[in-house]
Design a protein around this motif. Structure first.
Motif, PDB file in Angstrom:
ATOM      1  N   GLY A  39     -13.235  -4.940  25.121  1.00 19.38           N
ATOM      2  CA  GLY A  39     -14.465  -5.486  24.573  1.00 19.38           C
ATOM      3  C   GLY A  39     -15.297  -4.448  23.841  1.00 19.38           C
ATOM      4  N   LYS A  40     -15.142  -3.174  24.231  1.00 21.22           N
ATOM      5  CA  LYS A  40     -15.908  -2.110  23.588  1.00 21.22           C
ATOM      6  C   LYS A  40     -15.215  -1.529  22.365  1.00 21.22           C
ATOM      7  CE  LYS A  40     -18.227  -0.574  27.833  1.00 21.22           C
ATOM      8  NZ  LYS A  40     -18.338   0.510  28.846  1.00 21.22           N
ATOM      9  N   VAL A  41     -13.887  -1.547  22.343  1.00 19.61           N
ATOM     10  CA  VAL A  41     -13.185  -0.828  21.275  1.00 19.61           C
ATOM     11  C   VAL A  41     -12.534  -1.728  20.232  1.00 19.61           C
ATOM     12  CG1 VAL A  41     -12.695   1.057  22.884  1.00 19.61           C
ATOM     13  CG2 VAL A  41     -10.945  -0.677  22.475  1.00 19.61           C
ATOM     14  N   TRP A  42     -12.535  -3.066  20.444  1.00 16.79           N
ATOM     15  CA  TRP A  42     -11.784  -3.931  19.537  1.00 16.79           C
ATOM     16  C   TRP A  42     -12.229  -3.785  18.084  1.00 16.79           C
ATOM     17  CZ3 TRP A  42     -13.981  -7.634  16.460  1.00 16.79           C
ATOM     18  CH2 TRP A  42     -15.290  -8.033  16.780  1.00 16.79           C
ATOM     19  N   ILE A  43     -13.523  -3.628  17.872  1.00 17.63           N
ATOM     20  CA  ILE A  43     -14.016  -3.527  16.505  1.00 17.63           C
ATOM     21  C   ILE A  43     -13.532  -2.244  15.846  1.00 17.63           C
ATOM     22  CG2 ILE A  43     -16.194  -2.451  17.216  1.00 17.63           C
ATOM     23  CD1 ILE A  43     -15.607  -4.915  14.281  1.00 17.63           C
ATOM     24  N   TYR A  44     -13.449  -1.155  16.646  1.00 16.14           N
ATOM     25  CA  TYR A  44     -12.960   0.110  16.098  1.00 16.14           C
ATOM     26  C   TYR A  44     -11.479   0.016  15.745  1.00 16.14           C
ATOM     27  CZ  TYR A  44     -17.338   2.004  17.928  1.00 16.14           C
ATOM     28  OH  TYR A  44     -18.656   2.241  18.188  1.00 16.14           O
ATOM     29  N   VAL A  45     -10.733  -0.708  16.566  1.00 20.75           N
ATOM     30  CA  VAL A  45      -9.315  -0.902  16.276  1.00 20.75           C
ATOM     31  C   VAL A  45      -9.150  -1.633  14.949  1.00 20.75           C
ATOM     32  CG1 VAL A  45      -7.202  -2.065  17.009  1.00 20.75           C
ATOM     33  CG2 VAL A  45      -8.596  -0.869  18.697  1.00 20.75           C
ATOM     34  N   ILE A  46      -9.881  -2.710  14.780  1.00 27.85           N
ATOM     35  CA  ILE A  46      -9.757  -3.507  13.556  1.00 27.85           C
ATOM     36  C   ILE A  46     -10.212  -2.718  12.331  1.00 27.85           C
ATOM     37  CG2 ILE A  46     -10.643  -5.540  12.356  1.00 27.85           C
ATOM     38  CD1 ILE A  46     -10.641  -6.988  15.047  1.00 27.85           C
ATOM     39  N   ILE A  47     -11.330  -1.993  12.460  1.00 25.60           N
ATOM     40  CA  ILE A  47     -11.811  -1.178  11.331  1.00 25.60           C
ATOM     41  C   ILE A  47     -10.781  -0.107  10.978  1.00 25.60           C
ATOM     42  CG2 ILE A  47     -13.532   0.525  10.625  1.00 25.60           C
ATOM     43  CD1 ILE A  47     -15.592  -1.064  12.267  1.00 25.60           C
ATOM     44  N   GLY A  48     -10.288   0.591  12.015  1.00 25.36           N
ATOM     45  CA  GLY A  48      -9.324   1.661  11.780  1.00 25.36           C
ATOM     46  C   GLY A  48      -8.040   1.156  11.166  1.00 25.36           C
ATOM     47  N   VAL A  49      -7.517   0.051  11.695  1.00 27.88           N
ATOM     48  CA  VAL A  49      -6.271  -0.511  11.172  1.00 27.88           C
ATOM     49  C   VAL A  49      -6.472  -1.004   9.737  1.00 27.88           C
ATOM     50  CG1 VAL A  49      -4.579  -2.361  11.418  1.00 27.88           C
ATOM     51  CG2 VAL A  49      -5.340  -1.100  13.438  1.00 27.88           C
ATOM     52  N   THR A  50      -7.617  -1.598   9.472  1.00 29.13           N
ATOM     53  CA  THR A  50      -7.888  -2.082   8.115  1.00 29.13           C
ATOM     54  C   THR A  50      -7.932  -0.934   7.113  1.00 29.13           C
ATOM     55  OG1 THR A  50      -9.144  -3.970   8.970  1.00 29.13           O
ATOM     56  CG2 THR A  50      -9.520  -3.347   6.667  1.00 29.13           C
ATOM     57  N   LEU A  51      -8.640   0.136   7.466  1.00 33.28           N
ATOM     58  CA  LEU A  51      -8.692   1.300   6.580  1.00 33.28           C
ATOM     59  C   LEU A  51      -7.308   1.924   6.419  1.00 33.28           C
ATOM     60  CD1 LEU A  51     -12.005   2.983   7.802  1.00 33.28           C
ATOM     61  CD2 LEU A  51     -11.630   1.698   5.691  1.00 33.28           C
ATOM     62  N   GLY A  52      -6.580   2.008   7.552  1.00 31.52           N
ATOM     63  CA  GLY A  52      -5.227   2.531   7.483  1.00 31.52           C
ATOM     64  C   GLY A  52      -4.325   1.665   6.627  1.00 31.52           C
ATOM     65  N   GLY A  53      -4.502   0.347   6.730  1.00 28.29           N
ATOM     66  CA  GLY A  53      -3.706  -0.575   5.933  1.00 28.29           C
ATOM     67  C   GLY A  53      -3.988  -0.445   4.450  1.00 28.29           C
ATOM     68  N   ILE A  54      -5.255  -0.272   4.101  1.00 27.68           N
ATOM     69  CA  ILE A  54      -5.613  -0.089   2.698  1.00 27.68           C
ATOM     70  C   ILE A  54      -4.964   1.184   2.152  1.00 27.68           C
ATOM     71  CG2 ILE A  54      -7.525   0.401   1.124  1.00 27.68           C
ATOM     72  CD1 ILE A  54      -9.255  -1.403   2.932  1.00 27.68           C
ATOM     73  N   PHE A  55      -5.056   2.244   2.951  1.00 28.81           N
ATOM     74  CA  PHE A  55      -4.447   3.503   2.522  1.00 28.81           C
ATOM     75  C   PHE A  55      -2.933   3.363   2.429  1.00 28.81           C
ATOM     76  CE2 PHE A  55      -5.255   7.969   1.781  1.00 28.81           C
ATOM     77  CZ  PHE A  55      -4.005   8.537   1.960  1.00 28.81           C
ATOM     78  N   HIS A  56      -2.349   2.650   3.418  1.00 26.85           N
ATOM     79  CA  HIS A  56      -0.903   2.450   3.446  1.00 26.85           C
ATOM     80  C   HIS A  56      -0.411   1.724   2.197  1.00 26.85           C
ATOM     81  CE1 HIS A  56       3.043   1.659   5.286  1.00 26.85           C
ATOM     82  NE2 HIS A  56       2.940   0.436   4.793  1.00 26.85           N
ATOM     83  N   GLY A  57      -1.178   0.753   1.742  1.00 27.28           N
ATOM     84  CA  GLY A  57      -0.733  -0.046   0.613  1.00 27.28           C
ATOM     85  C   GLY A  57      -1.050   0.539  -0.747  1.00 27.28           C
ATOM     86  N   TYR A  58      -2.146   1.305  -0.830  1.00 24.55           N
ATOM     87  CA  TYR A  58      -2.623   1.695  -2.153  1.00 24.55           C
ATOM     88  C   TYR A  58      -2.574   3.184  -2.456  1.00 24.55           C
ATOM     89  CZ  TYR A  58      -4.334  -3.053  -2.793  1.00 24.55           C
ATOM     90  OH  TYR A  58      -4.418  -4.411  -2.938  1.00 24.55           O
ATOM     91  N   ALA A  59      -2.519   4.044  -1.416  1.00 25.04           N
ATOM     92  CA  ALA A  59      -2.537   5.487  -1.687  1.00 25.04           C
ATOM     93  C   ALA A  59      -1.246   5.929  -2.367  1.00 25.04           C
ATOM     94  CB  ALA A  59      -2.731   6.264  -0.392  1.00 25.04           C
ATOM     95  N   PRO A  60      -1.330   6.807  -3.327  1.00 25.79           N
ATOM     96  CA  PRO A  60      -0.126   7.291  -4.014  1.00 25.79           C
ATOM     97  C   PRO A  60       0.816   8.000  -3.050  1.00 25.79           C
ATOM     98  CG  PRO A  60      -2.121   7.905  -5.207  1.00 25.79           C
ATOM     99  CD  PRO A  60      -2.566   7.371  -3.881  1.00 25.79           C
ATOM    100  N   GLU A  61       2.082   7.760  -3.217  1.00 19.44           N
ATOM    101  CA  GLU A  61       3.077   8.394  -2.360  1.00 19.44           C
ATOM    102  C   GLU A  61       3.049   9.913  -2.535  1.00 19.44           C
ATOM    103  OE1 GLU A  61       4.977   7.071  -0.152  1.00 19.44           O
ATOM    104  OE2 GLU A  61       4.608   4.957  -0.546  1.00 19.44           O
ATOM    105  N   GLY A  62       3.101  10.624  -1.402  1.00 18.26           N
ATOM    106  CA  GLY A  62       3.268  12.065  -1.434  1.00 18.26           C
ATOM    107  C   GLY A  62       2.038  12.870  -1.769  1.00 18.26           C
ATOM    108  N   ILE A  63       0.881  12.219  -1.960  1.00 17.04           N
ATOM    109  CA  ILE A  63      -0.303  12.976  -2.355  1.00 17.04           C
ATOM    110  C   ILE A  63      -0.738  13.950  -1.254  1.00 17.04           C
ATOM    111  CG2 ILE A  63      -1.881  11.158  -1.552  1.00 17.04           C
ATOM    112  CD1 ILE A  63      -3.739  11.974  -3.878  1.00 17.04           C
TER     113      ILE A  63
END
Length: 323
Positions: free
Chosen positions: A203-227
């Protein structure tokens, strides 16, 4: 791990490519698929690890820990203190009062620091998230290194004999018996306590998990390979110190950082550099230093930060060599 979580990948693929209708060969598809899969996997392992560790914790109380460690010296007691730190509550304000209780009851300062160092570095939530995102091997490396870091850093602080740099009031505080007579609990009562811990922590950390995964997902999909491999790879001799320097002042929940680190590793950041960054965020972050300043004088805080920084940098370089 791949076989165990294959159903989750199937669900993520179904939702991303069929229900939402996103093309699989797009940046958006890669990001959304990453987010759905990691959110499900992290929450499953999070609930499992919290339940198991919380059940074990019903056998351990701060009072019992103080009695075990009181007046004891030697590396094996530093190891014991670090192991106790692993099963202390996550996301609580108990570190300072437990620190006070340990010192007041005669636990050597170095042994107390072994507990204090390992407690925020290694906990059930971080283990679950690491396991879900980086795999079992990296998780075991992180856990073992976190425990060893607590043992060695605490031992060094003990050798420096810096008891005079603990705030005077700490030695005068009398912490009452916090024992809840764990031997009187039955299996169902322990399970109920563990279940309540799952609800409380998730109940305390769920929002951090979702925020972190979302940011990680954005980076995973859009960041240039190998930068990151180019600017923070093994070829850069200052990559680890830079990562640690960035991590120390960073104010963030560890649950939000782990998915981001996973994505960074996927884009080329060496594992050792990534783990050093995580340790810096969780072990010597600015918010923790501010809290510790309430009970420690500047000289001891300085020694603590210096020892931790050097140890984490060394750990990062070591893992980059062996992994």
């Amino acid at each position: 791990m791949v076989d165990i979580f294959y159903p989750l990948q199937w669900i993520a693929d179904k939702l991303t490519y069929e229900v939402f209708g996103i093309a699989p060969d797009t940046h958006l598809g890669a990001s959304v698929n990453f987010i759905i899969y990691d959110v499900m996997k992290i929450f499953i392992l999070l609930a499992f690890m919290i339940f198991v560790v919380s059940y074990i914790r019903t056998y351990i109380t701060p009072e019992k820990s103080r009695k075990i460690l009181g007046g004891k010296k030697g590396l094996h007691y530093h190891l014991l203190a670090s192991m106790i730190g692993v099963v202390t509550p996550f996301c609580s304000c108990s570190s300072v009062p437990i620190f006070i209780g340990f010192v007041e009851s005669g636990v050597p300062l170095g042994v107390t620091f072994s507990f204090l160092i390992t407690s925020p570095l290694v906990n059930e939530a971080a283990i679950a998230a690491l396991w879900a995102t980086l795999g079992l091997e990296a998780t075991l490396i992180y856990v073992i290194s976190g425990i060893l870091l607590g043992v060695l850093a605490g031992y060094l602080i003990g050798l420096l004999k810096m008891e005079k740099y603990v705030a005077d009031f700490v030695y005068k505080v009398k912490v009452g018996d916090q024992s809840k007579k764990p031997e009187e609990l039955n299996i169902m009562e322990r399970a109920a306590i563990a279940y309540d811990s799952v609800k409380d922590i998730v109940g305390k950390v769920w929002i951090y998990v979702i925020i972190g995964v979302t940011l990680g997902g954005i980076f995973h999909g859009y960041a240039p390979e190998g930068i990151l491999a180019k600017y923070a790879g093994k070829g850069n001799p200052f990559a680890v110190p830079i990562a640690v320097a960035i991590g120390v002042p960073l104010y963030s929940n560890i649950m939000a950082m782990i998915p981001i680190v996973e994505s960074l590793i996927g884009k080329g950041l060496p594992v050792g550099t990534a783990l050093a960054f995580l340790m810096a965020v969780n072990g010597i972050s600015l918010p923790e230093i501010i809290i510790l300043k309430k009970v420690l004088k500047n000289e001891l805080i300085g020694a603590f930060v210096l020892i931790m920084t050097i140890s984490i940098i060394f750990t990062g370089y070591l893992f980059n060599i062996i992994l």
